[in-house]
Design a protein around this motif. Structure first.
Motif, short mmCIF file in Angstrom:
data_model
loop_
_atom_site.label_atom_id
_atom_site.label_comp_id
_atom_site.label_asym_id
_atom_site.label_seq_id
_atom_site.Cartn_x
_atom_site.Cartn_y
_atom_site.Cartn_z
N VAL A 287 13.87 30.71 9.77
CA VAL A 287 13.00 31.92 10.57
C VAL A 287 14.30 32.47 10.51
O VAL A 287 15.26 32.76 10.89
N THR B 77 18.66 27.86 11.73
CA THR B 77 17.09 27.89 11.57
C THR B 77 16.68 28.99 10.00
O THR B 77 17.38 29.39 10.04
N THR C 12 19.09 35.29 12.70
CA THR C 12 17.58 35.26 13.12
C THR C 12 17.56 36.16 13.90
O THR C 12 18.49 36.06 14.28
N TYR D 101 12.78 24.92 22.46
CA TYR D 101 13.19 25.95 20.87
C TYR D 101 13.54 25.42 20.25
O TYR D 101 13.24 25.96 19.34
N ARG D 102 14.67 25.06 19.77
CA ARG D 102 15.15 23.88 19.04
C ARG D 102 14.77 23.34 18.51
O ARG D 102 14.12 23.39 16.69
N VAL E 121 12.82 35.66 15.42
CA VAL E 121 12.24 34.97 17.01
C VAL E 121 11.35 36.25 17.76
O VAL E 121 13.02 36.93 17.85
N VAL F 141 18.77 30.14 21.00
CA VAL F 141 17.85 30.46 18.68
C VAL F 141 19.01 31.53 18.23
O VAL F 141 19.30 31.16 17.59
N LEU G 214 11.98 25.11 17.00
CA LEU G 214 12.12 27.01 15.31
C LEU G 214 12.35 25.17 14.51
O LEU G 214 12.37 25.44 12.82
#
Length: 169
Positions: free
Chosen positions: A148, A146, A2, A101-102, A151, A141, A105
């Motif tokens: 994603v 993830t 990420t 945050y976790r 971020v 993060v 995500l």
């Protein structure tokens, strides 16, 4: 992996797949980031939040948890609402802050979001010290498994931006 980017500005002006809302447990709007997202996003967000309250979140959303709604008129597909912890003073446990945050995500990945904008959760009226909040946010993060791709931490002022920049370096 990420990519983490930093922006100083207004989270409601970001063009991303999902915007994370530092919500209160009622999910019905409030001050700070929460109020700004509800105002700019329009009534569709509140309507979905009311449906959530009427169904599985009758008692509200628990601290550290996350749930998604439409983004209404924001330039995003979803708003992911998460409830940050209130700082209780020195020695406060950062695990619930990390969970915000976790879990956000995880929700983003389940939705298929590739870009997610986060505020500095719990640093406003919940009084979490900015330096510690930045450390927890960036480390969580970085450690997240993830899909994603980006971020984006959207920081309201220069002090917040600098605190996060120190952690990203």
């Amino acid at each position: 992996m990420t990519t983490i980017t930093l922006v100083q500005g207004d989270i409601t002006r970001q063009s991303v797949d999902a915007i994370v809302n530092a919500a209160n447990s009622s999910l019905l709007g409030g001050g700070g980031v929460d109020g700004a997202i509800h105002r700019r996003g329009g009534p569709a967000i509140l309507a979905e939040c009311r449906k959530l309250r009427a169904s599985q979140y009758g008692k509200g959303l628990a601290t550290g948890r996350a749930v998604a709604t439409t983004a209404g008129e924001l330039d995003a597909q979803w708003v992911i609402h998460t409830v940050g912890p209130v700082w209780q003073g020195p020695g406060s446990d950062p695990s619930l802050l990390a969970s915000c945050y976790r879990e956000s995500l995880q929700v983003a990945a389940q939705l298929g979001a590739r870009t997610v904008a986060f505020p500095a959760i719990s640093t406003g009226v919940f009084r979490w010290p900015m330096e510690e909040a930045a450390r927890v946010a960036v480390q969580t993060v970085r450690d997240a498994d993830t899909t994603v791709e980006e971020v984006r931490f959207v920081l309201f002022d220069e002090g917040a931006y600098e605190a996060f920049a120190e952690q990203v370096r």
